[in-house]
Design an enzyme around this catalytic site. Sequence first.
Site, PDB file in Angstrom:
ATOM      1  N   SER A 121      37.570  -1.005  43.694  1.00 41.70           N
ATOM      2  CA  SER A 121      38.627  -1.189  44.682  1.00 41.70           C
ATOM      3  C   SER A 121      38.169  -1.018  46.128  1.00 41.70           C
ATOM      4  CB  SER A 121      39.769  -0.239  44.349  1.00 41.70           C
ATOM      5  OG  SER A 121      40.881  -0.554  45.117  1.00 41.70           O
ATOM      6  N   HIS A 122      38.684   0.009  46.807  1.00 38.18           N
ATOM      7  CA  HIS A 122      38.409   0.176  48.234  1.00 38.18           C
ATOM      8  C   HIS A 122      37.073   0.877  48.499  1.00 38.18           C
ATOM      9  CE1 HIS A 122      40.312   3.759  46.671  1.00 38.18           C
ATOM     10  NE2 HIS A 122      39.770   4.438  47.649  1.00 38.18           N
ATOM     11  N   ASP A 287      42.164  -5.212  50.134  1.00 41.48           N
ATOM     12  CA  ASP A 287      40.999  -4.399  49.775  1.00 41.48           C
ATOM     13  C   ASP A 287      40.061  -5.111  48.812  1.00 41.48           C
ATOM     14  OD1 ASP A 287      42.635  -4.290  47.525  1.00 41.48           O
ATOM     15  OD2 ASP A 287      41.972  -2.267  46.992  1.00 41.48           O
ATOM     16  N   ASP A 289      39.589  -5.301  45.560  1.00 41.59           N
ATOM     17  CA  ASP A 289      40.089  -6.031  44.397  1.00 41.59           C
ATOM     18  C   ASP A 289      41.444  -6.692  44.645  1.00 41.59           C
ATOM     19  OD1 ASP A 289      41.222  -3.485  44.557  1.00 41.59           O
ATOM     20  OD2 ASP A 289      41.712  -3.447  42.432  1.00 41.59           O
ATOM     21  N   ASP A 291      44.448  -5.605  45.602  1.00 41.55           N
ATOM     22  CA  ASP A 291      45.771  -5.062  45.279  1.00 41.55           C
ATOM     23  C   ASP A 291      46.394  -4.282  46.432  1.00 41.55           C
ATOM     24  OD1 ASP A 291      44.029  -2.945  45.019  1.00 41.55           O
ATOM     25  OD2 ASP A 291      44.620  -2.399  42.976  1.00 41.55           O
ATOM     26  N   ARG A 292      45.624  -4.025  47.504  1.00 40.42           N
ATOM     27  CA  ARG A 292      46.206  -3.306  48.642  1.00 40.42           C
ATOM     28  C   ARG A 292      46.519  -4.255  49.789  1.00 40.42           C
ATOM     29  NH1 ARG A 292      43.420   2.536  49.509  1.00 40.42           N
ATOM     30  NH2 ARG A 292      43.309   3.109  47.324  1.00 40.42           N
ATOM     31  N   LYS A 386      49.745  -3.331  41.761  1.00 38.65           N
ATOM     32  CA  LYS A 386      50.087  -3.590  43.146  1.00 38.65           C
ATOM     33  C   LYS A 386      49.424  -4.900  43.569  1.00 38.65           C
ATOM     34  CE  LYS A 386      46.704  -0.211  44.935  1.00 38.65           C
ATOM     35  NZ  LYS A 386      46.327   0.668  43.812  1.00 38.65           N
TER      36      LYS A 386
END
Length: 553
Positions: A121-122, A287, A289, A291-292, A386
Amino acid sequence: MKTASVSNIRINTIKIKPFKDQKPGTSGLRKTVKQFQVLDYLQAFIQSIFNSQAELEGATLILGGDGRYFNREAVQIILRMATANGVGKIILGQAGILSTPAASHLITKYEALGGIILSASHNAGGPLGDFGVKFDTANGGPAPESLTDEIFIISSNLREYKIIDISPVPMDKIGQYKLGNMVIEVIDAVEDYSKLMSEIFNFDKISRLLTSSDFSMCFDAMHAVTGPYATSILEDQLGARQGSVIRGRPLPNFGGAHPDPNLVHAEQLVETMYREEGAPNFGAASDGDGDRNMIMGDYFFVTPSDSLAIMTANAHLIPAYSKGLKGVARSMPTSEAVDKVAEKMGLNCFETPTGWKFFSNLLDADQITLCGEESFGTGSSHVNEKDGLWAVLFWLNILAERQDSVEHIVRQHWAEYGRNYYTRHDYEKLPFKSAESLFNNLHDNINQLSQKPFNQHTIATADSFTYIDPIDNSISENQGVRIIFDDSSRIIFRLSGTGTEGATLRVYIEKYVTDLAQFELDTQDALKSLIQTAESIADIKGYTGRTEPTVIT
Ligand code: VG1
Ligand code: CO
């Protein structure tokens, strides 16, 4: 090593010593790339996921990742293991790429048993960065705690895994391939997702906004997975000017930066939006992946907590939500801005622990339509994860309907509901021991804290957050220490479950004001005395030696 064969392909059974540290955190197993490259490490975790699935034989799985370093190698390994383990079909994003929300959508669309998403992710990428593996179940949602606990137990005792020795396996060209008895279907990573978006939002209206001469936008894909999605949807389909998407090419090391959409890491976007003159009307970032999301206006930043509240209040403007919402939910540390909207709209508002997996049951049971976290995550019942680009389109759809600026929409919202000043202070890379002692002390003192005045603030309640899932009654304890003051201000302390180096202490601080005269303060100034109170209640300096947070969002 034992061997067997299927359709003339040899299946090898590799003996290993169990790994004892494969405990998934807030969102999957996250470790350094170096750790994942340790012999058999990734394989052991994948085999543990497979062993946790009673229905694996002949099943369909979705596979893809955010394109970070080691993504391609991991896809190869997983395809070879899936064949050896009797998986029926793998639907793979082209070149091994899928954003988390896109993967989630594919799982339910193609009725897969689940999906494996390769992402940290992030977190930073590259050979010296992080890698991660998430498993989503048949509802397209993150594996619940009961399953991640089970996978962890399996991995702690795992002594062998199965793999075929054919490589490389096709992954770059769209089409169907056979590998032993397993079918690999390589699909366009963007197509299904963009169709879903066109069914939720009013693409015509958004397109009119994006092509009008007095509107411009900037989307920072941070060299991560949303690049191809954003370019296709925003520029190619909706007509945003070419170049509206910046850093759109996914890179294995994200260009050397953290793919974390906040005011610190989305530097280029922030500079663009804070230009004295000629800043775009709308800015956003996503981000690693996908989702943010971070939402900005011309010289203006929307906090994720406010964003969730504003989206809720304006959901009737979006075709898919125009018939009303079932309810809303936010993670515990997320500000109470959405609660105020829910109250006015007569909606249930649920408070869950941090991590998207806790929204899953509520979404499945149709108890909520929108949900979000302070950590730049918002989503809805359209997928069980998300969704960054979805949030961006949501905002664009609001702007197209209201023909108003981001800033004015937010200010009007505050005028109607009051303003929740909000900040999060992160203290990263702390020695585990210091973080642990700090928390032990907080826990020991919780009971004595109540009714004590701190810098003119009086504590109304203080507790350690325990969540009882309203759908399956499962209990999750120790989800953060919560201190609530008599004016409803809140300070929350918790430890991150996504870091890979030391411990990260997160301190969340919130204050609600209704007095219009107090709306113009700088957030850190508005929260100054609460921030000091937080530092002194937890004795952050005493336990960690730190006088300042590493990151403020
Ligand atoms: C962080 C965020 C949390 C989010 C999680 C996964 O977790 O605080 O809200 O759900 O990351 O997001 P933690 O445990 O580090 O606070 V993602 O986009 O990194 O998968
Ligand atoms: Co993410």
